[in-house]
Design a protein around this motif. Structure first.
Motif, mmCIF file in Angstrom:
data_model
loop_
_atom_site.group_PDB
_atom_site.id
_atom_site.type_symbol
_atom_site.label_atom_id
_atom_site.label_comp_id
_atom_site.label_asym_id
_atom_site.label_seq_id
_atom_site.Cartn_x
_atom_site.Cartn_y
_atom_site.Cartn_z
ATOM 1 N N THR A 97 68.595 26.528 -2.206
ATOM 2 C CA THR A 97 69.644 25.517 -2.007
ATOM 3 C C THR A 97 71.172 26.116 -2.449
ATOM 4 O OG1 THR A 97 70.538 23.637 -3.339
ATOM 5 C CG2 THR A 97 69.337 25.389 -4.497
ATOM 6 N N PHE A 98 72.047 25.564 -1.789
ATOM 7 C CA PHE A 98 73.451 25.888 -2.135
ATOM 8 C C PHE A 98 73.795 25.626 -3.541
ATOM 9 C CE2 PHE A 98 76.407 27.754 0.466
ATOM 10 C CZ PHE A 98 77.072 26.804 1.453
ATOM 11 N N SER A 99 73.109 24.582 -3.920
ATOM 12 C CA SER A 99 73.458 24.140 -5.433
ATOM 13 C C SER A 99 73.614 25.637 -6.506
ATOM 14 C CB SER A 99 72.922 23.099 -6.010
ATOM 15 O OG SER A 99 72.901 22.864 -7.231
ATOM 16 N N GLY A 100 74.846 25.592 -7.134
ATOM 17 C CA GLY A 100 74.725 26.844 -8.133
ATOM 18 C C GLY A 100 75.485 27.826 -7.721
ATOM 19 N N TYR A 101 76.002 27.729 -6.241
ATOM 20 C CA TYR A 101 76.518 28.862 -5.558
ATOM 21 C C TYR A 101 77.993 28.594 -5.378
ATOM 22 C CZ TYR A 101 72.356 31.271 -4.247
ATOM 23 O OH TYR A 101 71.437 32.088 -4.284
ATOM 24 N N SER A 102 78.962 29.313 -5.822
ATOM 25 C CA SER A 102 80.318 29.478 -5.488
ATOM 26 C C SER A 102 80.505 29.516 -3.962
ATOM 27 C CB SER A 102 81.198 30.241 -6.135
ATOM 28 O OG SER A 102 81.079 29.944 -7.676
ATOM 29 N N GLU A 111 91.256 37.759 4.054
ATOM 30 C CA GLU A 111 92.072 36.953 3.308
ATOM 31 C C GLU A 111 91.390 35.406 2.732
ATOM 32 O OE1 GLU A 111 96.383 34.532 3.702
ATOM 33 O OE2 GLU A 111 94.878 34.859 5.375
ATOM 34 N N PHE A 112 91.473 35.393 1.514
ATOM 35 C CA PHE A 112 90.880 33.942 0.928
ATOM 36 C C PHE A 112 91.667 32.716 1.739
ATOM 37 C CE2 PHE A 112 88.889 31.289 -2.037
ATOM 38 C CZ PHE A 112 89.830 30.300 -2.316
ATOM 39 N N VAL A 113 90.893 32.039 2.122
ATOM 40 C CA VAL A 113 91.408 30.699 2.652
ATOM 41 C C VAL A 113 91.500 29.539 1.500
ATOM 42 C CG1 VAL A 113 91.613 29.089 4.500
ATOM 43 C CG2 VAL A 113 91.172 31.740 4.701
ATOM 44 N N ALA A 114 89.969 29.406 1.334
ATOM 45 C CA ALA A 114 89.586 28.008 0.453
ATOM 46 C C ALA A 114 88.408 28.402 -0.238
ATOM 47 C CB ALA A 114 89.677 27.035 0.949
ATOM 48 N N GLY A 115 88.278 27.853 -1.238
ATOM 49 C CA GLY A 115 86.851 27.837 -1.981
ATOM 50 C C GLY A 115 86.548 27.214 -3.193
ATOM 51 N N VAL A 116 85.332 27.242 -3.746
ATOM 52 C CA VAL A 116 85.224 26.463 -5.126
ATOM 53 C C VAL A 116 84.078 27.393 -5.729
ATOM 54 C CG1 VAL A 116 83.405 25.120 -3.890
ATOM 55 C CG2 VAL A 116 84.346 24.344 -6.142
ATOM 56 N N ARG A 117 84.781 27.567 -7.042
ATOM 57 C CA ARG A 117 83.620 28.229 -7.963
ATOM 58 C C ARG A 117 82.950 27.173 -8.554
ATOM 59 N NH1 ARG A 117 83.151 28.596 -13.487
ATOM 60 N NH2 ARG A 117 81.933 30.585 -14.008
ATOM 61 N N TRP A 118 81.537 27.043 -8.399
ATOM 62 C CA TRP A 118 80.707 26.124 -8.827
ATOM 63 C C TRP A 118 80.906 26.116 -10.295
ATOM 64 C CZ3 TRP A 118 77.308 22.754 -6.590
ATOM 65 C CH2 TRP A 118 76.525 22.111 -7.621
ATOM 66 N N ARG A 160 82.156 20.375 0.585
ATOM 67 C CA ARG A 160 80.611 20.729 0.531
ATOM 68 C C ARG A 160 79.930 19.508 0.398
ATOM 69 N NH1 ARG A 160 79.792 25.018 -4.124
ATOM 70 N NH2 ARG A 160 77.565 24.779 -3.545
ATOM 71 N N ASP A 161 78.772 19.779 1.185
ATOM 72 C CA ASP A 161 77.516 18.916 0.945
ATOM 73 C C ASP A 161 76.266 19.326 0.385
ATOM 74 O OD1 ASP A 161 75.767 16.888 1.333
ATOM 75 O OD2 ASP A 161 76.289 15.923 3.093
ATOM 76 N N ASN A 162 76.158 19.360 -0.724
ATOM 77 C CA ASN A 162 74.916 19.971 -1.284
ATOM 78 C C ASN A 162 73.647 19.441 -0.980
ATOM 79 O OD1 ASN A 162 76.687 21.867 -2.835
ATOM 80 N ND2 ASN A 162 76.959 20.407 -4.477
ATOM 81 N N ALA A 163 73.631 18.345 -0.566
ATOM 82 C CA ALA A 163 72.323 17.678 -0.018
ATOM 83 C C ALA A 163 71.842 18.339 1.276
ATOM 84 C CB ALA A 163 72.552 16.195 0.022
ATOM 85 N N ARG A 164 73.061 18.549 2.133
ATOM 86 C CA ARG A 164 72.705 19.261 3.359
ATOM 87 C C ARG A 164 72.854 20.657 3.144
ATOM 88 N NH1 ARG A 164 73.313 15.538 7.533
ATOM 89 N NH2 ARG A 164 73.845 13.294 6.832
ATOM 90 N N ASN A 165 73.221 21.278 2.187
ATOM 91 C CA ASN A 165 73.519 22.887 2.068
ATOM 92 C C ASN A 165 74.510 23.300 3.300
ATOM 93 O OD1 ASN A 165 71.646 23.098 -0.013
ATOM 94 N ND2 ASN A 165 69.956 24.223 1.343
ATOM 95 N N THR A 166 75.661 22.413 3.039
ATOM 96 C CA THR A 166 76.765 22.909 4.249
ATOM 97 C C THR A 166 77.878 22.659 3.563
ATOM 98 O OG1 THR A 166 75.204 22.018 5.860
ATOM 99 C CG2 THR A 166 77.481 22.615 6.368
ATOM 100 N N ALA A 176 81.357 32.581 2.734
ATOM 101 C CA ALA A 176 80.860 33.466 1.622
ATOM 102 C C ALA A 176 80.246 32.829 0.435
ATOM 103 C CB ALA A 176 81.713 34.614 1.318
ATOM 104 N N ALA A 177 79.259 33.145 -0.077
ATOM 105 C CA ALA A 177 78.625 32.527 -1.308
ATOM 106 C C ALA A 177 78.255 33.415 -2.302
ATOM 107 C CB ALA A 177 77.502 31.534 -0.828
ATOM 108 N N ASP A 178 77.854 33.031 -3.300
ATOM 109 C CA ASP A 178 77.685 33.968 -4.627
ATOM 110 C C ASP A 178 77.425 33.032 -5.751
ATOM 111 O OD1 ASP A 178 77.512 37.248 -4.907
ATOM 112 O OD2 ASP A 178 77.398 35.918 -6.792
ATOM 113 N N ARG A 179 76.348 33.685 -6.401
ATOM 114 C CA ARG A 179 75.965 32.520 -7.812
ATOM 115 C C ARG A 179 76.749 33.206 -8.972
ATOM 116 N NH1 ARG A 179 71.584 29.510 -7.926
ATOM 117 N NH2 ARG A 179 71.575 29.460 -10.130
#
Length: 124
Positions: A27-32, A45-52, A70-76, A95-98
């Motif tokens: 699951t995508f949930s919990g990942y930045s 270069e960083f463009v946009a993101g969200v730290r969970w 982001r749509d966590n239900a769709r993991n997208t 990119a993603a990371d916990r």
């Protein structure tokens, strides 16, 4: 987690594209999650993101033009890009990371999981 980026292409200046980053494996949930871009000879270069589970951060050059979601239900995750200019031409990566702390959100070296990149080319 495996990431698959898509949605790039060739567009004229002023046009729009929507990039998608689909996660599989867990699951995508919990990942930045963030979007980066890279042109030859330059650092990613960083463009946009969200730290969970916090608020979205944008690089100044895309504020008001790009929208991260982001749509966590769709993991997208998505990057809606409008008012594109030739300066936005690059390979875009998701990119993603916990284990991202807020001060590291923009540092590509902190991310363990990467999509394969999708080319965005904006013609003048």
């Amino acid at each position: 987690v495996q990431l698959q980026a898509s949605g790039g292409g060739l567009v004229q200046a002023g046009g729009s594209l929507r990039l998608s980053c689909a996660a599989s494996g867990r699951t995508f949930s919990g990942y930045s999650v963030s979007w980066f871009r890279q042109v030859p000879g330059k650092e990613r270069e960083f463009v946009a993101g969200v730290r969970w589970p916090g608020s979205i951060v944008y690089v100044d050059s895309v504020k008001g033009r790009f929208t991260f979601s982001r749509d966590n239900a769709r993991n997208t995750a998505y990057l809606q890009m409008t008012s594109l200019s030739p300066e936005d031409t690059a390979v875009y990566y998701c990119a993603a990371d916990r284990n991202i702390i807020l001060s590291s959100l923009r540092d590509f070296r902190r991310y363990a999981y990467w999509g394969q990149g999708t080319q965005v080319t904006v013609s003048s």
